[in-house]
Design an enzyme around this catalytic site. Structure first.
Site, mmCIF file in Angstrom:
data_model
loop_
_atom_site.group_PDB
_atom_site.id
_atom_site.type_symbol
_atom_site.label_atom_id
_atom_site.label_comp_id
_atom_site.label_asym_id
_atom_site.label_seq_id
_atom_site.Cartn_x
_atom_site.Cartn_y
_atom_site.Cartn_z
ATOM 1 N N HIS A 46 0.626 -1.288 -0.022
ATOM 2 C CA HIS A 46 0.233 -0.004 0.057
ATOM 3 C C HIS A 46 0.718 1.281 0.007
ATOM 4 O O HIS A 46 0.784 2.142 -0.743
ATOM 5 C CB HIS A 46 -0.779 -0.272 1.352
ATOM 6 C CG HIS A 46 -1.957 -1.296 1.444
ATOM 7 N ND1 HIS A 46 -2.034 -1.741 2.410
ATOM 8 C CD2 HIS A 46 -2.212 -1.994 0.347
ATOM 9 C CE1 HIS A 46 -2.885 -2.891 2.311
ATOM 10 N NE2 HIS A 46 -2.705 -2.987 1.085
ATOM 11 N N ASP A 97 -6.024 5.880 0.502
ATOM 12 C CA ASP A 97 -5.932 4.711 -0.328
ATOM 13 C C ASP A 97 -7.047 3.883 0.045
ATOM 14 O O ASP A 97 -7.790 4.576 0.564
ATOM 15 C CB ASP A 97 -4.547 4.029 -0.111
ATOM 16 C CG ASP A 97 -4.616 3.540 1.211
ATOM 17 O OD1 ASP A 97 -5.476 3.457 1.991
ATOM 18 O OD2 ASP A 97 -3.573 2.918 1.629
#
Length: 487
Positions: free
Chosen positions: A22, A119
């Protein structure tokens, strides 16, 4: 802090959830915004105390230093989750609990951000941006097909009775490739598990953003992007603009402590090495490790294999401990394996400089878990893939690579369901490295490499989407300045 004059240029804030898979694409997006739009960028990352590889990635990513990085201490969520909670559940809960700290940190900045980008696991912080009156975006570092499924899940939830994995027919998504039961993402495996309710919420929250950024490019999935924009298909569900601004990937900088790997690659013939890695969090069972060792040896091909201790749990067992663990793996291989492969292969414990390896001309194929970062690194290097999906959306990625793009081969059965035997591993390697089929696959992946480069270059689709976003943010920022809005 970005510029000395706090009002000299727009500032963008990014929020990254834990995990190298991520963090890396968020770092790359931040660098892209700085270099293409000439904005200042602050990245808030939720660190993982258990990841030894994370500092290495941060040092590499910030050479030269382009973005300000602020680490938010991970909240203690032990009392909020079951000890056996899935990785997805842990991430969702952790990012929910980080919201007060994130809001306080953004409010404490001396500048007013032109936009906040979160995100996939940070969508609940879109509400923070809304409260502060700041434009809000979601960044999904995956493919368009995955986005299509995610935002359509709330509708499938009403249409499909019983478990998704027990359906006899593929699940239809308007204007997109149907999703077979064996391809569904992990949260859809059990509708009674908390990770499903969290994923369901995600499908509702994504369209509440002002836009969706994606680390892919238009030409890779033109049909799916068309469906996401067409109100007759998924446009009525997505509701907001979708901006494919990739393929964003790390660039090879100094190799650090593993330069001997590159020295070894320098001595190998072109496209002769099989690179084996299951990403920052993927693990195998002991039985599967042994079969893979035999398969590599039987293939008679050179290889580099990044190895972790085997697990008896799920394939994502190393997600929160990336780069950690014992270096001595000798007890996990067939007897005599390390001696027999001395002149042919390298076994690397825990972690390797993947972007350097993938960029090396000696690498001929990537045996990969199909995490999207690794997929992009392989395609942009022009390297074919042996698809070995383990968890998350990797099964969808593997289908896209093999059946839609034709740049990969895969086992007949899912590795997460049953052990892939040595004979099949040998066959897959030789299909790419020896057989004529491999030449055709290599040709197709090189075409995609060129397509991705074209998208990023000036005048390309991804360049234009990123520029349009930059213009939008700058316009908003100038309006705020003219109105002398206080922060």
């Amino acid at each position: 802090m970005g510029s000395t004059d706090l009002n000299s240029k727009p500032h963008i804030v990014l929020l990254s959830s834990p995990g190298l898979g991520h963090l890396i694409p968020v770092l790359e997006l931040g660098k892209r915004i700085v270099t293409l739009c000439n904005f200042d960028v602050t990245i808030f990352m939720v660190g993982s105390d258990t990841s030894a590889a994370e500092p290495q990635v941060l040092r590499s990513a910030m050479t030269p230093k382009l973005c300000e990085i602020i680490q938010l201490p991970p909240p203690n969520i032990s009392c909020l989750i079951d000890p056996e909670a899935t990785v997805c559940t842990r991430l969702f809960v952790l990012m929910r609990e980080i919201r007060p700290a994130f809001r306080a940190a953004v409010s404490a900045l001396k500048f007013r951000p032109a936009a906040i980008i979160v995100d996939l696991f940070g969508t609940e912080s879109l509400e923070v941006a809304k409260e502060l009156g700041i434009a809000k975006y979601v960044y999904i570092a995956s493919n368009a097909w995955f986005l299509a499924l995610t935002i359509y899940v709330p509708i499938l939830d009403k249409e499909v009775e019983g478990e998704f994995v027990l359906q006899k027919e593929p699940m239809k998504i308007p204007g997109c490739r149907p999703v077979r039961t064996e391809e569904v993402v992990d949260p859809m495996l059990d509708r009674t598990n908390q990770q499903y309710s969290e994923y369901f919420r995600l499908g509702i929250e994504i369209p509440t953003a002002d836009g969706i950024l994606m680390n892919t490019w238009e030409a890779l999935e033109p049909t799916t992007f068309g469906a996401l924009r067409d109100v007759k298909f998924l446009g009525r569900v997505a509701k907001v603009p979708v901006f494919p601004i990739g393929p964003l990937r790390r660039q090879a900088g100094p190799c650090g402590s593993n330069c001997e790997l590159l020295d070894w690659l320098d001595q190998q013939p072109k496209e002769s090495v099989v690179y084996v890695s299951f990403g920052s969090g993927g693990t195998l069972s002991l039985e599967q490790m042994i079969e893979l060792a035999w398969g590599l040896e039987r293939s008679q091909q050179r290889f580099i294999w990044v190895v972790r201790q085997p697990t008896v749990k799920t394939g994502d067992a190393a997600f929160f401990t990336q780069g950690d663990g014992a270096d001595d793996m000798s007890g996990y291989f067939p007897e005599g394996f390390l001696t027999r492969i001395q002149n042919v292969g390298l076994v690397v414990p825990q972690w390797s400089p993947q972007i350097h390896i993938m960029s090396h001309p000696s690498v001929g194929v990537f045996l990969s878990h199909c995490g999207w970062n690794s997929v992009l690194e392989s395609i942009t290097a022009g390297v074919p893939i042996i698809a070995w999906p383990i968890y998350a959306e990797q099964r969808m990625n593997a289908t896209l690579l093999t059946e839609e793009l034709g740049v990969a081969v895969r086992p007949k059965n899912l590795p997460a369901k049953e052990v892939v035997k040595r004979e099949e591993i040998e066959r897959m390697i030789r299909r790419i490295m020896v057989d004529e089929e491999g030449s055709e696959i290599r040709k197709r992946v090189r075409e995609l490499k060129d397509s991705g480069e074209k998208a990023l270059n000036e005048g390309g689709s991804s360049f234009n989407y990123m520029s349009a976003l930059g213009n939008e943010w700058e316009k908003s920022w100038k309006t705020q300045r003219s109105e002398r809005s206080l922060w």
